[in-house]
Scaffold this motif. Structure first.
Motif, PDB file in Angstrom:
ATOM      1  N   GLU A 133      -1.867  -6.884 -64.541  1.00 28.42           N
ATOM      2  CA  GLU A 133      -3.235  -6.823 -65.045  1.00 28.42           C
ATOM      3  C   GLU A 133      -3.453  -5.541 -65.858  1.00 28.42           C
ATOM      4  N   GLN A 134      -2.851  -4.443 -65.429  1.00 32.49           N
ATOM      5  CA  GLN A 134      -2.924  -3.210 -66.209  1.00 32.49           C
ATOM      6  C   GLN A 134      -2.220  -3.403 -67.554  1.00 32.49           C
ATOM      7  N   TRP A 135      -1.072  -4.071 -67.510  1.00 37.41           N
ATOM      8  CA  TRP A 135      -0.313  -4.334 -68.734  1.00 37.41           C
ATOM      9  C   TRP A 135      -1.108  -5.208 -69.691  1.00 37.41           C
ATOM     10  N   ARG A 136      -1.722  -6.268 -69.175  1.00 36.60           N
ATOM     11  CA  ARG A 136      -2.499  -7.179 -70.037  1.00 36.60           C
ATOM     12  C   ARG A 136      -3.643  -6.439 -70.714  1.00 36.60           C
ATOM     13  N   ALA A 137      -4.255  -5.517 -70.004  1.00 34.23           N
ATOM     14  CA  ALA A 137      -5.442  -4.840 -70.528  1.00 34.23           C
ATOM     15  C   ALA A 137      -5.147  -3.988 -71.756  1.00 34.23           C
ATOM     16  N   VAL A 138      -3.885  -3.574 -71.937  1.00 36.46           N
ATOM     17  CA  VAL A 138      -3.575  -2.679 -73.065  1.00 36.46           C
ATOM     18  C   VAL A 138      -2.744  -3.365 -74.151  1.00 36.46           C
ATOM     19  N   ALA A 169      -3.936 -13.844 -75.721  1.00 35.97           N
ATOM     20  CA  ALA A 169      -4.459 -13.199 -74.519  1.00 35.97           C
ATOM     21  C   ALA A 169      -4.953 -14.237 -73.519  1.00 35.97           C
ATOM     22  N   GLU A 189      -3.317 -14.887 -69.776  1.00 36.59           N
ATOM     23  CA  GLU A 189      -4.180 -14.819 -68.588  1.00 36.59           C
ATOM     24  C   GLU A 189      -4.074 -16.104 -67.774  1.00 36.59           C
TER      25      GLU A 189
END
Length: 376
Positions: free
Chosen positions: A73-78, A86, A90
């Motif tokens: 989730e941290q990776w997806r956010a950046v 995206a 998800e």
């Protein structure tokens, strides 16, 4: 300084059963320690960490305790992903990956776990979809190694399902396209015919506005598409699929007339959108897919025939009327001619007779002399 303490004399407060306590300081100066049963094990552990520090690839043993889902989730956010990508990531992670790996600490995930995930996915999904999910999972682990959370990725040496290379696109016939156009609600009839007449993708059709249609020059400008974000978010404009997707497509007269009729009956919606939901707002991709699916089933089309089939119809029509690979590539917005040939190469007519005629015409009389010489 790394050192080993002998605990066999049982110093005050020590109740463990491993008598050798090895300690070292990490690159930031923090101390790490661990007890071992033998002196050899303790020395080996210290040596491994000292070598890793010297190479610059030391990994904090506590860092790998973060779960896959938390780090993913941290990776997806950046990530600098297109909205459609995206949303895809998800959805795939939430429904396919997290149930299998989400709660596992990163450091405990082994190649066997990744292979088991790929195997499970391949039972229900197409090879191309499995590959897409695996590629994103692998990217998460590569990021974790770069951040020094784990020493190496567990995604090395994974066997992916092979795509069916014998599968070939079978384009719809004209009567099938017309049947679907008749069966969808009237406000979407022109969307089906526009897609079949120009090869636009579904998102490009739904994102088309009046100012992108030049009725005088009979052209359609494609420089954006309608993107539906995950969850309840409203659809909005986004860039086309690839750089090659920016293009201007010829607008056939029949398609132009159908668009004109549509605009008379259904005035443009928000931002000049030509195709909208009944309330005038942007159309969600899922809703358009449902509209298509219902009409396609009623028309007796093969199972799983989606809106994308109109694009195949358009490509096959161009090929049937003698357009070159480069022209078909340009009209469809493919990134390369290789992509066009991989998808539609089998549709180009067999040219054996034309090949013979071409060579015979080049040889001319000399060809006849050559045949005579052989006969002698």
């Amino acid at each position: 300084m790394a050192h080993i303490k002998d605990l066999r004399e049982r110093p005050a407060g020590y109740t463990g059963t491993k008598p050798y306590w090895a300690r070292y300081r990490d690159p930031l100066g923090a101390e790490h320690g661990k007890t071992f049963r033998t002196l050899r094990e303790a020395r080996h552990w210290l040596a491994e960490n000292e070598v890793a520090k010297g190479r610059g690839d030391w990994v904090d043993p506590l860092a790998g305790k973060i779960t896959f889902e938390t780090f993913a989730e941290q990776w997806r956010a950046v990530q600098v992903h297109r909205p459609s990508t995206a949303g895809q990531v998800e959805s795939h992670f939430r429904t396919k990956v997290y149930p299998a790996l989400g709660s596992r600490p990163l450091a405990t995930i082994r190649p066997s776990h990744i292979q088991a995930l790929v195997k499970a996915l391949s039972i229900e999904l197409a090879p191309s979809t499995v590959e897409t999910i695996y590629r994103h999972v692998s990217a998460v682990f590569k990021a974790a190694t770069r951040d020094r959370l784990i020493a190496r990725t567990p995604c090395d040496g994974i066997t992916l399902p092979k795509a069916d290379r014998d599968h070939k696109v079978v384009p719809l016939e004209l009567d099938q396209v017309l049947a679907v156009a008749e069966l969808v609600p009237d406000r979407y009839r022109a969307a089906v015919l526009l897609a079949a007449g120009t090869g636009l993708r579904q998102g490009e059709v739904l994102g088309l506005t009046v100012d992108r249609v030049d009725f005088l020059r009979r052209q359609v400008k494609v420089d954006r598409q309608m993107v539906t974000p995950p969850g309840p978010g409203a659809p909005g404009f986004g860039p086309p699929k690839t750089k090659a997707s920016y293009r201007t497509v010829p607008l056939p007269d029949a398609t132009g007339l159908e668009l004109a009729r549509h605009l008379r009956e259904f005035p443009p919606g928000e931002g000049g959108l030509i195709f909208t939901a009944p309330d005038g707002r942007p159309m969600r991709r899922q809703r358009m897919a449902e509209v298509w699916r219902k009409a396609a089933d009623a028309a007796g089309l093969p199972p799983k025939t989606g809106f994308h089939a109109t694009r195949h119809f358009y490509a096959s029509a161009l090929i049937q009327f003698g357009e070159s690979v480069k022209v078909v590539q340009s009209r469809l917005g493919h990134a390369s001619a290789i992509e066009t040939l991989d998808t539609y190469g089998h549709l180009w007519p067999d040219s054996e007779d034309r090949t013979r005629a071409a060579i015979d015409s080049l040889f001319g009389d000399s060809g006849g002399q050559a045949r005579g010489a052989v006969g002698e």
